[in-house]
Design a protein around this motif. Structure first.
Motif, PDB file in Angstrom:
ATOM      1  N   VAL A   1       0.827  -1.205   0.000  1.00 15.23           N
ATOM      2  CA  VAL A   1       0.000   0.000   0.000  1.00 15.23           C
ATOM      3  C   VAL A   1       0.874   1.274   0.000  1.00 15.23           C
ATOM      4  O   VAL A   1       0.415   2.345  -0.381  1.00 15.23           O
TER       5      VAL A   1
ATOM      6  N   GLU B   1      -5.517   7.624   0.163  1.00 19.43           N
ATOM      7  CA  GLU B   1      -6.323   7.111  -0.960  1.00 19.43           C
ATOM      8  C   GLU B   1      -5.916   5.675  -1.290  1.00 19.43           C
ATOM      9  O   GLU B   1      -6.754   4.815  -1.570  1.00 19.43           O
ATOM     10  N   ARG B   2      -4.576   5.415  -1.246  1.00 18.44           N
ATOM     11  CA  ARG B   2      -4.113   4.043  -1.509  1.00 18.44           C
ATOM     12  C   ARG B   2      -4.652   3.093  -0.436  1.00 18.44           C
ATOM     13  O   ARG B   2      -5.045   1.969  -0.721  1.00 18.44           O
TER      14      ARG B   2
ATOM     15  N   ALA C   1      -6.981  -0.215  -0.955  1.00 18.01           N
ATOM     16  CA  ALA C   1      -6.551  -1.540  -0.502  1.00 18.01           C
ATOM     17  C   ALA C   1      -7.591  -2.156   0.448  1.00 18.01           C
ATOM     18  O   ALA C   1      -7.922  -3.337   0.341  1.00 18.01           O
TER      19      ALA C   1
END
Ligand SMILES: Cc1ncc(COP(=O)(O)O)c(C=O)c1O
Length: 438
Positions: free
Chosen positions: A393, A429-430, A434
């Motif tokens: 991530v 955001e990542r 995830a």
């Protein structure tokens, strides 16, 4: 022909055994900080070009949190003006006076300069405190998670009376927990605001703890026994969160005066971790012992930094203005994280935070035990979760295990000292992507 000295050193195969034979058992088994181990993995990944939002470091990057300009300018001037020699081992008189004035003005502790011992950051004073009061086998009470206390427990060969923090009490030791260990303790360490959790004692929580300590010491005085000393580590006291006023023992129970050692530094309050000025404020009758320990250790703070700190702290308006700027920066970053994680939670994603109350940290729980990552790997413990967040991530956080907590319940420390809000937003955001994919 002469062989070079290096050719007489142990080889890679024999090095560990040679070190073991040379070192004391204490030094052989000493562990390095787990926080640093986590941070070095992040740096290695970044060096390979990976995009990582690094929220592991309990430090500040100058691009986000610069040392106040007036302080920095003064320090350089002092060095250039030849202020480059030894200082008295407990610090320059003008610095001790400035600290004593600040403590009287802001915290109501009116002992005068004879109570102040200056050192190269908070750590030498922490060391001096343990040297002054602890003998091998003594009961050493402290909460976990906490910053490095478990290593001092080991180094001073104490009998650790470990208080396991609970989310319900924001990981701060409660009066019930403290009362349970006090009869066996010689020292109690409290840290507020707390690293790693970003939580802080409220007066109504700290006061009963102080009263329990006072009652224990009154009993011991009657019986002629040594008192329990309290180390109150308040290196983050100027960085309180919105609506929070820093609570400290003598502001609540002044009768505790003979037993409390305050620990403080410019490391966090001025984002100046590498400039190395810290101090302890101690009951004046104990000052001589601290001064000797710092003197023999050579743990003095550099003279230009001491001169600049004395000059700086003597200007309350400047201190207050810079403090507001720094608090604003910390609150902006913590606010962004809290709002985003709370948003994730209302979407049903398995994340939980404890609202920050002080310092530069946030407690976050990634409740991912037993879940599978998008690539099919099962996450069985905090370290699995940490590695998944880091490698897949691009989010670097430190598990509470690195702060002595053995409970493997998914809690992590986030630090905002190096946080660029734009990179944090991208990192979050990542994380959202995830978590949704799991
Ligand atoms: C709670 C706490 N106490 C003490 C220290 C040590 O401070 P210094 O760098 O001034 O030695 C730290 C450093 O991270 C800390 O977080």
């Amino acid at each position: 022909m002469l062989h070079s000295p290096a050719s007489f050193l142990p080889t890679e195969d024999t090095a560990a055994e040679a070190a073991r034979r040379a070192l004391t058992p204490l030094a052989t088994d000493m562990e390095d900080s787990q926080i640093r181990a986590v941070a070095s993995q992040v740096w290695a990944l970044q060096a390979q070009g990976a995009e990582v939002c690094n929220l592991t470091i309990g430090d500040f990057v100058p691009s986000q949190f610069p040392v106040p300009a007036a302080f920095m300018g003064r320090m350089v001037l002092e060095a250039q003006a030849g202020q480059t020699n030894y200082t008295p081992s407990d610090g320059l008189p003008e610095l001790k006076a400035a600290i004593a004035d600040q403590y009287a003005r802001e915290l109501g502790i009116d002992y005068g300069p004879g109570s102040v011992v200056v050192g190269a950051g908070a750590r030498p004073l922490m060391w001096a405190t343990y040297m002054a009061f602890l003998e091998p086998g003594d009961g050493f009470a402290y909460g976990v998670p906490s910053w490095n206390t478990q290593y001092y427990d080991y180094l001073f060969q104490c009998r650790g009376l470990v208080i396991t923090g609970q989310p319900a009490s924001r990981f701060l030791p409660t009066v019930e927990q403290v009362e349970r260990v006090l009869p066996q303790a010689r020292m109690l360490v409290l840290n507020s605001p707390l690293n790693p959790t970003g939580t802080a004692y409220r007066p109504e929580e700290l006061e009963p703890v102080c009263r329990a300590l006072l009652a224990e010491n009154q009993r011991r005085e009657r019986d002629g026994r040594k008192p329990v000393m309290m180390l109150y580590d308040q290196v983050y006291w100027t960085l309180t969160g919105p609506g929070f006023q820093h609570a400290h023992p003598l502001g609540l129970v002044p009768e505790l005066a003979p037993y409390v050692i305050y620990l403080d530094a410019i490391s966090k309050s001025l984002a100046a971790t590498g400039l190395r000025v810290g101090w302890a404020v101690v009951p004046p009758h104990l000052h001589k012992a601290f001064k000797s320990v710092i003197g023999h250790m050579g743990g003095f703070a550099p003279r230009p930094e001491q001169r600049a700190t004395a000059w700086y702290l003597s200007q309350p308006d400047l201190v207050a203005a810079d403090r507001e700027v720094m608090r604003g920066g910390v609150r902006e970053r913590l606010g962004l994280l809290v709002e985003t994680f709370e948003g994730f939670r209302s979407e049903g994603l398995p994340v939980e935070v404890i609202r920050p109350e002080g310092g530069i940290y946030l407690s976050v729980r990634f409740d991912l035990h037993g879940r599978r990552t998008p690539t099919g790997q099962r996450l069985d413990n905090n370290d699995d979760i940490r590695r998944f967040l880091l490698h897949e991530v691009g989010l670097a956080v430190v598990p509470f295990q690195a702060f002595g907590l053995t409970d493997d319940t998914g809690w992590f420390r986030i630090s905002v000292g190096a946080a660029d809000p734009i990179k944090v937003a991208a990192g979050l955001e990542r994380v959202r992507g995830a978590l949704r994919a799991m």
